[in-house]
Design an enzyme around this catalytic site. Structure first.
Site, PDB file in Angstrom:
ATOM      1  N   SER A  61       0.800  -1.242   0.000  1.00 20.50           N
ATOM      2  CA  SER A  61       0.000   0.000   0.000  1.00 20.50           C
ATOM      3  C   SER A  61       0.828   1.286   0.000  1.00 20.50           C
ATOM      4  O   SER A  61       0.262   2.362  -0.181  1.00 20.50           O
ATOM      5  CB  SER A  61      -0.925   0.032   1.216  1.00 20.50           C
ATOM      6  OG  SER A  61      -1.968  -0.876   1.038  1.00 20.50           O
ATOM      7  N   LYS A  64       0.333   3.386  -2.911  1.00 19.33           N
ATOM      8  CA  LYS A  64      -0.852   4.262  -3.028  1.00 19.33           C
ATOM      9  C   LYS A  64      -0.469   5.744  -2.968  1.00 19.33           C
ATOM     10  O   LYS A  64      -1.199   6.593  -3.468  1.00 19.33           O
ATOM     11  CB  LYS A  64      -1.869   3.912  -1.933  1.00 19.33           C
ATOM     12  CG  LYS A  64      -2.480   2.516  -2.128  1.00 19.33           C
ATOM     13  CD  LYS A  64      -3.292   2.082  -0.919  1.00 19.33           C
ATOM     14  CE  LYS A  64      -3.876   0.686  -1.121  1.00 19.33           C
ATOM     15  NZ  LYS A  64      -4.510   0.162   0.094  1.00 19.33           N
ATOM     16  N   TYR A 186      -3.446  -2.499 -10.326  1.00 18.43           N
ATOM     17  CA  TYR A 186      -3.362  -2.240  -8.875  1.00 18.43           C
ATOM     18  C   TYR A 186      -2.446  -3.271  -8.191  1.00 18.43           C
ATOM     19  O   TYR A 186      -1.556  -2.910  -7.411  1.00 18.43           O
ATOM     20  CB  TYR A 186      -4.788  -2.262  -8.296  1.00 18.43           C
ATOM     21  CG  TYR A 186      -4.852  -2.265  -6.790  1.00 18.43           C
ATOM     22  CD1 TYR A 186      -4.705  -1.085  -6.062  1.00 18.43           C
ATOM     23  CD2 TYR A 186      -5.064  -3.449  -6.084  1.00 18.43           C
ATOM     24  CE1 TYR A 186      -4.760  -1.093  -4.674  1.00 18.43           C
ATOM     25  CE2 TYR A 186      -5.131  -3.466  -4.701  1.00 18.43           C
ATOM     26  CZ  TYR A 186      -4.971  -2.291  -3.999  1.00 18.43           C
ATOM     27  OH  TYR A 186      -5.016  -2.303  -2.626  1.00 18.43           O
ATOM     28  N   TYR A 238      -4.645   3.646   8.257  1.00 14.01           N
ATOM     29  CA  TYR A 238      -5.958   3.011   8.400  1.00 14.01           C
ATOM     30  C   TYR A 238      -6.547   3.241   9.782  1.00 14.01           C
ATOM     31  O   TYR A 238      -6.443   4.319  10.337  1.00 14.01           O
ATOM     32  CB  TYR A 238      -5.859   1.514   8.038  1.00 14.01           C
ATOM     33  CG  TYR A 238      -5.143   1.341   6.727  1.00 14.01           C
ATOM     34  CD1 TYR A 238      -5.743   1.793   5.550  1.00 14.01           C
ATOM     35  CD2 TYR A 238      -3.865   0.824   6.638  1.00 14.01           C
ATOM     36  CE1 TYR A 238      -5.084   1.702   4.334  1.00 14.01           C
ATOM     37  CE2 TYR A 238      -3.203   0.725   5.425  1.00 14.01           C
ATOM     38  CZ  TYR A 238      -3.824   1.172   4.287  1.00 14.01           C
ATOM     39  OH  TYR A 238      -3.175   1.089   3.105  1.00 14.01           O
ATOM     40  N   VAL A 256       1.263  -3.816   3.734  1.00 16.67           N
ATOM     41  CA  VAL A 256       1.235  -5.126   4.404  1.00 16.67           C
ATOM     42  C   VAL A 256       2.495  -5.973   4.154  1.00 16.67           C
ATOM     43  O   VAL A 256       2.641  -7.038   4.738  1.00 16.67           O
ATOM     44  CB  VAL A 256      -0.020  -5.984   4.067  1.00 16.67           C
ATOM     45  CG1 VAL A 256      -1.264  -5.449   4.731  1.00 16.67           C
ATOM     46  CG2 VAL A 256      -0.192  -6.164   2.584  1.00 16.67           C
TER      47      VAL A 256
HETATM   48  O1  DON Z   1      -4.934  -4.756  -1.754  1.00 16.89           O
HETATM   49  C1  DON Z   1      -4.337  -5.249  -0.802  1.00 16.89           C
HETATM   50  O2  DON Z   1      -4.922  -5.838   0.092  1.00 16.89           O
HETATM   51  C2  DON Z   1      -2.817  -5.145  -0.776  1.00 16.89           C
HETATM   52  N1  DON Z   1      -2.297  -5.176  -2.108  1.00 16.89           N
HETATM   53  C3  DON Z   1      -2.376  -3.869  -0.128  1.00 16.89           C
HETATM   54  C4  DON Z   1      -2.895  -3.681   1.291  1.00 16.89           C
HETATM   55  C5  DON Z   1      -1.953  -2.974   2.182  1.00 16.89           C
HETATM   56  O3  DON Z   1      -0.763  -2.938   1.967  1.00 16.89           O
HETATM   57  C6  DON Z   1      -2.523  -2.377   3.419  1.00 16.89           C
HETATM   58  N2  DON Z   1      -1.470  -1.819   4.221  1.00 16.89           N
HETATM   59  N3  DON Z   1      -1.151  -1.841   5.335  1.00 16.89           N
END
Ligand code: DON
Length: 302
Positions: A61, A64, A186, A238, A256
């Site tokens: 993320s 983003k 994405y 978040y 993540v």
């Molecule tokens: O879409 C997802 O679930 C992952 N590609 C990215 C989520 C993420 O990194 C949330 N961060 N803490």
């Protein structure tokens, strides 16, 4: 600075084993949890690091922030008709608010919001994959930055929630692309592999009023840099964003894969990586390390 990083590396050791590596993306579940790296890049061109700082990991993320920056340039203020600027107070992949809020995600850092910014990029460019990759390569001045196709593939095979988000927003008219193509882009930008040094460098433009100090180029205006930093402060972690602000006091974005990048405008960007996550999906040791960093240096935005 080097002494402080070395001290942090010693101080975080007792925290290994307290979190869990992301397991909903099988490729990420394979990562050795007992790893740690931290890098600080100053706007004057110095870089300090400790731990496994040349080891690449999945930025997830954190990407983003890159796609938001690109989408803000492409759509200007129109972007804010399609995505909000409020913290969600929910998990990064939550669907609950979208129904009552007519398919407008709360902010650009939850998955739904990043699907909208990615949609804007896909609508504008014939080769969105390379546009994103080249943007990130330019920011950290490293032409070797690549997607990790195995991570992207692994996420695509386990993408029920993101697929639901994309189709749900399309039903409200807030996604214009083919959802499957959009999800593929994405997942690819989430899969970008970087080390903490590259990541710290790639956020320097946000510490330097929109100008990349590595090559002197304006990436975005000073006003937009302020806005991206403000959005990170209010939504970058978040449903953990309040606790993170309380403990660390820097605008930051997590992923993540276990990475977190923070910014102190006018001074530096700092990237940390450790794969074990807390319950909100943010690096547990990464958060601790940043808390120690702003305590030991007495440098934060407050
Ligand atoms: O879409 C997802 O679930 C992952 N590609 C990215 C989520 C993420 O990194 C949330 N961060 N803490």
């Amino acid at each position: 600075m080097q002494d402080i990083l070395d001290r942090i590396e010693r101080d975080i050791q007792p925290y290994f084993g307290m979190g869990e590596v992301a397991n909903y993306i099988p490729e990420l579940a394979k990562v050795n949890p007992k790893q740690f790296a931290m890098s600080v890049a100053t706007i004057d061109g110095e870089v300090f690091s400790c731990g496994d700082h040349s080891k690449k990991f999945s930025i997830q993320s954190i990407s983003k922030v890159f796609v938001l920056t690109m989408a803000m340039e492409l759509l200007q203020d129109e972007l804010w008709n399609r995505v909000g600027r409020e913290p969600s107070g929910t998990a990064f992949n939550s669907l609950v608010q979208l129904e009552t809020e007519q398919g407008i995600p709360r902010n650009p850092f939850i998955n739904a919001g990043a699907l909208v910014t990615t949609d804007a990029i896909n609508q504008r460019f014939t080769d969105p994959y390379n546009e994103i990759l080249n943007f990130v390569r330019g920011l950290c001045q490293n032409p070797e930055i690549k997607f990790d196709d195995e991570v992207a593939q692994s996420e695509f095979q386990n993408s029920e929630r993101n697929t639901a988000l994309a189709y749900f927003m399309k039903s409200f008219g807030n996604i214009h692309s083919d959802p499957i193509k959009l999800l593929d882009i994405y997942f690819h930008h989430c899969s970008i592999a970087m080390n903490t040094e590259d990541l710290a460098k790639s956020f320097l433009f946000l510490a330097n009023a929109g100008v990349n100090p590595l090559n002197g180029e304006e990436v975005i205006s000073k006003l937009k840099a302020k806005r991206v930093n403000s959005l990170m402060l209010t939504s970058g972690l978040y449903d953990n964003v309040g606790d993170f602000a309380y403990r660390v006091g820097l605008p930051a974005k997590s992923g993540v894969g276990g990475g977190i990048v923070g910014v102190l405008p006018g001074e530096f960007s700092v990237a940390v990586w450790s794969p074990e996550l807390n319950l909100s999906g943010n690096s547990l040791i990464g958060t601790k390390a940043l808390e120690l960093f702003t305590s030991y240096t007495e440098k934060s935005i407050f």
